[in-house]
Design a protein around this motif. Structure first.
Motif, PDB file in Angstrom:
ATOM      1  N   TRP A   1      -3.890 -17.879 -26.850  1.00 53.69           N
ATOM      2  CA  TRP A   1      -4.367 -18.898 -25.891  1.00 53.69           C
ATOM      3  C   TRP A   1      -3.215 -19.745 -25.351  1.00 53.69           C
ATOM      4  CZ3 TRP A   1      -4.220 -24.228 -26.837  1.00 53.69           C
ATOM      5  CH2 TRP A   1      -4.434 -24.723 -28.132  1.00 53.69           C
TER       6      TRP A   1
ATOM      7  N   GLY B   1      -9.345 -16.005 -19.202  1.00 52.49           N
ATOM      8  CA  GLY B   1     -10.064 -17.065 -19.888  1.00 52.49           C
ATOM      9  C   GLY B   1     -10.732 -18.045 -18.939  1.00 52.49           C
ATOM     10  N   MET B   2     -11.809 -18.654 -19.428  1.00 53.19           N
ATOM     11  CA  MET B   2     -12.634 -19.521 -18.585  1.00 53.19           C
ATOM     12  C   MET B   2     -12.666 -20.967 -19.046  1.00 53.19           C
ATOM     13  SD  MET B   2     -15.666 -16.837 -17.654  1.00 53.19           S
ATOM     14  CE  MET B   2     -15.246 -15.547 -18.800  1.00 53.19           C
ATOM     15  N   TRP B   3     -11.615 -21.401 -19.713  1.00 52.45           N
ATOM     16  CA  TRP B   3     -11.531 -22.799 -20.123  1.00 52.45           C
ATOM     17  C   TRP B   3     -11.604 -23.726 -18.912  1.00 52.45           C
ATOM     18  CZ3 TRP B   3      -6.414 -25.419 -22.050  1.00 52.45           C
ATOM     19  CH2 TRP B   3      -6.708 -26.715 -22.523  1.00 52.45           C
TER      20      TRP B   3
ATOM     21  N   SER C   1     -10.836 -18.368 -34.309  1.00 52.35           N
ATOM     22  CA  SER C   1      -9.764 -18.985 -33.533  1.00 52.35           C
ATOM     23  C   SER C   1      -9.254 -20.222 -34.262  1.00 52.35           C
ATOM     24  CB  SER C   1     -10.287 -19.382 -32.147  1.00 52.35           C
ATOM     25  OG  SER C   1      -9.259 -19.960 -31.380  1.00 52.35           O
ATOM     26  N   ASN C   2      -7.967 -20.438 -34.167  1.00 52.31           N
ATOM     27  CA  ASN C   2      -7.324 -21.655 -34.690  1.00 52.31           C
ATOM     28  C   ASN C   2      -7.414 -21.795 -36.209  1.00 52.31           C
ATOM     29  OD1 ASN C   2      -6.580 -22.802 -32.069  1.00 52.31           O
ATOM     30  ND2 ASN C   2      -8.779 -23.007 -31.768  1.00 52.31           N
TER      31      ASN C   2
ATOM     32  N   TYR D   1     -16.654 -24.992 -23.169  1.00 51.21           N
ATOM     33  CA  TYR D   1     -15.898 -25.062 -21.918  1.00 51.21           C
ATOM     34  C   TYR D   1     -16.752 -25.682 -20.810  1.00 51.21           C
ATOM     35  CZ  TYR D   1     -12.363 -22.074 -24.112  1.00 51.21           C
ATOM     36  OH  TYR D   1     -11.402 -21.552 -24.944  1.00 51.21           O
TER      37      TYR D   1
ATOM     38  N   LYS E   1     -17.313 -18.271 -27.799  1.00 45.13           N
ATOM     39  CA  LYS E   1     -17.018 -18.966 -29.062  1.00 45.13           C
ATOM     40  C   LYS E   1     -18.019 -20.083 -29.272  1.00 45.13           C
ATOM     41  CE  LYS E   1     -12.216 -18.928 -27.554  1.00 45.13           C
ATOM     42  NZ  LYS E   1     -12.458 -19.270 -26.139  1.00 45.13           N
TER      43      LYS E   1
ATOM     44  N   THR F   1       5.827 -15.791 -14.717  1.00 45.40           N
ATOM     45  CA  THR F   1       4.592 -15.753 -15.522  1.00 45.40           C
ATOM     46  C   THR F   1       4.326 -14.337 -16.038  1.00 45.40           C
ATOM     47  OG1 THR F   1       3.282 -15.545 -13.523  1.00 45.40           O
ATOM     48  CG2 THR F   1       3.496 -17.722 -14.416  1.00 45.40           C
TER      49      THR F   1
ATOM     50  N   VAL G   1      -4.994 -14.927 -19.765  1.00 46.54           N
ATOM     51  CA  VAL G   1      -4.559 -15.527 -18.499  1.00 46.54           C
ATOM     52  C   VAL G   1      -5.506 -16.681 -18.177  1.00 46.54           C
ATOM     53  CG1 VAL G   1      -4.277 -15.087 -16.032  1.00 46.54           C
ATOM     54  CG2 VAL G   1      -3.596 -13.331 -17.701  1.00 46.54           C
TER      55      VAL G   1
HETATM   56  P1  NAP Z   1      -2.106 -20.996 -19.447  1.00 49.50           P
HETATM   57  O1  NAP Z   1      -1.899 -19.709 -18.741  1.00 49.50           O
HETATM   58  O2  NAP Z   1      -1.137 -21.416 -20.473  1.00 49.50           O
HETATM   59  O3  NAP Z   1      -2.239 -22.166 -18.394  1.00 49.50           O
HETATM   60  C1  NAP Z   1      -2.993 -21.996 -17.223  1.00 49.50           C
HETATM   61  C2  NAP Z   1      -2.740 -23.205 -16.345  1.00 49.50           C
HETATM   62  O4  NAP Z   1      -1.434 -23.063 -15.779  1.00 49.50           O
HETATM   63  C3  NAP Z   1      -3.733 -23.304 -15.202  1.00 49.50           C
HETATM   64  O5  NAP Z   1      -4.076 -24.665 -14.996  1.00 49.50           O
HETATM   65  C4  NAP Z   1      -2.924 -22.773 -14.018  1.00 49.50           C
HETATM   66  O6  NAP Z   1      -3.311 -23.365 -12.798  1.00 49.50           O
HETATM   67  C5  NAP Z   1      -1.547 -23.274 -14.392  1.00 49.50           C
HETATM   68  N1  NAP Z   1      -0.482 -22.565 -13.659  1.00 49.50           N
HETATM   69  C6  NAP Z   1       0.494 -23.173 -12.960  1.00 49.50           C
HETATM   70  N2  NAP Z   1       1.286 -22.265 -12.388  1.00 49.50           N
HETATM   71  C7  NAP Z   1       0.819 -21.043 -12.711  1.00 49.50           C
HETATM   72  C8  NAP Z   1       1.229 -19.737 -12.399  1.00 49.50           C
HETATM   73  N3  NAP Z   1       2.293 -19.481 -11.626  1.00 49.50           N
HETATM   74  N4  NAP Z   1       0.526 -18.706 -12.912  1.00 49.50           N
HETATM   75  C9  NAP Z   1      -0.539 -18.947 -13.697  1.00 49.50           C
HETATM   76  N5  NAP Z   1      -0.985 -20.193 -14.023  1.00 49.50           N
HETATM   77  C10 NAP Z   1      -0.306 -21.240 -13.524  1.00 49.50           C
HETATM   78  O7  NAP Z   1      -3.557 -20.849 -20.104  1.00 49.50           O
HETATM   79  P2  NAP Z   1      -4.729 -21.901 -20.450  1.00 49.50           P
HETATM   80  O8  NAP Z   1      -5.585 -22.054 -19.250  1.00 49.50           O
HETATM   81  O9  NAP Z   1      -4.192 -23.110 -21.080  1.00 49.50           O
HETATM   82  O10 NAP Z   1      -5.502 -21.067 -21.561  1.00 49.50           O
HETATM   83  C11 NAP Z   1      -5.899 -19.717 -21.260  1.00 49.50           C
HETATM   84  C12 NAP Z   1      -7.176 -19.389 -21.978  1.00 49.50           C
HETATM   85  O11 NAP Z   1      -6.991 -19.502 -23.378  1.00 49.50           O
HETATM   86  C13 NAP Z   1      -8.373 -20.299 -21.690  1.00 49.50           C
HETATM   87  O12 NAP Z   1      -9.030 -20.007 -20.479  1.00 49.50           O
HETATM   88  C14 NAP Z   1      -9.242 -20.008 -22.877  1.00 49.50           C
HETATM   89  O13 NAP Z   1      -9.947 -18.793 -22.696  1.00 49.50           O
HETATM   90  C15 NAP Z   1      -8.211 -19.842 -23.984  1.00 49.50           C
HETATM   91  N6  NAP Z   1      -8.041 -21.090 -24.794  1.00 49.50           N
HETATM   92  C16 NAP Z   1      -8.507 -21.076 -26.046  1.00 49.50           C
HETATM   93  C17 NAP Z   1      -8.343 -22.187 -26.863  1.00 49.50           C
HETATM   94  C18 NAP Z   1      -8.859 -22.140 -28.268  1.00 49.50           C
HETATM   95  O14 NAP Z   1      -8.899 -23.170 -28.939  1.00 49.50           O
HETATM   96  N7  NAP Z   1      -9.253 -20.978 -28.750  1.00 49.50           N
HETATM   97  C19 NAP Z   1      -7.696 -23.333 -26.385  1.00 49.50           C
HETATM   98  C20 NAP Z   1      -7.217 -23.317 -25.069  1.00 49.50           C
HETATM   99  C21 NAP Z   1      -7.382 -22.175 -24.283  1.00 49.50           C
HETATM  100  P3  NAP Z   1      -4.129 -22.495 -11.684  1.00 49.50           P
HETATM  101  O15 NAP Z   1      -5.498 -22.290 -12.245  1.00 49.50           O
HETATM  102  O16 NAP Z   1      -4.107 -23.405 -10.495  1.00 49.50           O
HETATM  103  O17 NAP Z   1      -3.389 -21.210 -11.456  1.00 49.50           O
END
Ligand code: NAP
Length: 304
Positions: free
Chosen positions: A214, A26-28, A161-162, A59, A93, A249, A267
């Motif tokens: 997500w 994901g590219m959030w 979504s949501n 995003y 989206k 993870t 991811v």
């Molecule tokens: P997440 O995997 O729950 O969290 C990722 C965050 O955790 C990053 O800031 C990452 O930092 C950090 N992190 C810390 N330690 C980590 C480790 N050991 N391994 C991996 N990550 C670690 O996912 P998310 O970024 O919140 O969401 C993922 C995707 O879901 C988004 O990119 C988007 O595509 C989607 N999304 C959708 C919605 C929606 O409303 N539909 C809402 C939110 C997200 P680093 O980058 O420094 O690794």
């Protein structure tokens, strides 16, 4: 002890006929970096076997570049390396437009989709998703937008979504025969169990919807727990991670995929090593006992 079946590395995106990896990227958090850095991340995801890439027009909104910035950055990556586009199933989206906040009217989505395509420099996206439910749009109108976009070749599949279970069910009733709803995208992690308990994943099973999960790490809280609940969940995940020689993870992603609806963890990391490491999730198999231990740690109370 009963062991759950291993999860294949690929799956179908609902009824769309499109094959994707069982994990997405994901590219959030993508906007705000150089094109070279962005390209490295995209390549890391593709090279590690992830073929489903998820972005959204909003995003980047919070950053310097503003609305559309993550899509625009991906567009710059495509301009530099056009072959990357063909290696991925591209998902975006639309439907959130600050300060409205939500608009899923066909007139708005028509322009939002065209703007997304333009920013990314592509003729079509493989999956277009409504980002958040717009209470003021009739689901028939949403279905009509999707049908037209599909007929024009601008989208290959359609998702939401949501949305609540009832909102998704209402939309399902209006989708055209040649364009079934393919995906849903709820928040889902060992720290966010709603999709498991509120009927969302059951609806996915019933209608063959591919659920995209997500914030699979709870936005990073599972990697770095700061409260008792997250710490307990992390401990339950660590026990299994250690047995399989993988990170917490990776164990988290596999816990999500173990559900029979085969949710696709998106991811969220923007670090090459962490993106690559996600594939370790396929090495993990779960016993029922261990899977439920994570669930119980999250609930904070025993199951009845
Ligand atoms: P997440 O995997 O729950 O969290 C990722 C965050 O955790 C990053 O800031 C990452 O930092 C950090 N992190 C810390 N330690 C980590 C480790 N050991 N391994 C991996 N990550 C670690 O996912 P998310 O970024 O919140 O969401 C993922 C995707 O879901 C988004 O990119 C988007 O595509 C989607 N999304 C959708 C919605 C929606 O409303 N539909 C809402 C939110 C997200 P680093 O980058 O420094 O690794």
């Amino acid at each position: 002890m009963s062991t759950l079946p291993p999860v294949p590395a690929t799956r179908l995106l609902g009824k769309s006929g499109i094959v994707v990896s069982s994990m997405a990227w994901g590219m959030w958090r993508f906007a705000g970096r150089s094109v070279a850095e962005a390209r490295t991340l995209v390549e890391a995801a593709l090279d590690s076997g992830i073929t489903l890439l998820d972005t959204a027009d909003i995003y980047g909104f919070d950053g310097k570049g503003g609305f559309g910035n993550a899509e625009a950055l991906l567009g710059q990556v495509f301009a530099e390396a056009p072959a990357l586009r063909d290696r991925m199933v591209l998902a975006t989206k639309g439907g959130i437009m600050p300060p409205l906040p939500y608009d899923s009217s066909p007139a708005y989505l028509d322009t939002a989709l065209d703007a997304s395509l333009k920013r990314m420099g592509v003729h079509r996206v493989d999956l277009y998703q409504i980002h958040r439910p717009d209470i003021l749009t009739h689901p028939h109108e949403i279905a009509k937008f999707a049908e037209k976009a599909y007929a024009l070749g601008k989208i290959g599949a359609f998702g939401v979504s949501n949305m609540t279970v009832a909102q998704t069910a209402a939309l399902l009733a209006f989708m055209p025969r040649d364009l079934p709803l393919s995906t849903i995208q709820p928040e889902l992690s060992p720290l966010c169990l709603d999709a498991i308990t509120d009927g969302t994943l059951d609806l996915a099973l019933q209608h063959n919807l591919a659920p995209m999960a997500w914030s699979p790490l709870g936005g990073g809280r599972i990697a770095s727990p700061t409260d008792a609940r997250a710490t307990a969940v992390a401990a339950a995940l660590d026990a299994v991670a250690q047995t399989h020689g993988v990170s917490r993870t990776a164990a988290t992603y596999s816990w999500i995929m173990a559900h029979p609806a085969r949710p696709i963890p998106i991811v969220g990391s923007q670090q090459v090593d962490r993106i690559r490491e996600a594939a370790d999730a396929y090495k993990v198999t779960w016993t029922r006992e261990d899977w439920y231990k994570v669930l119980v740690a999250s609930r904070g109370e025993k199951l009845p």
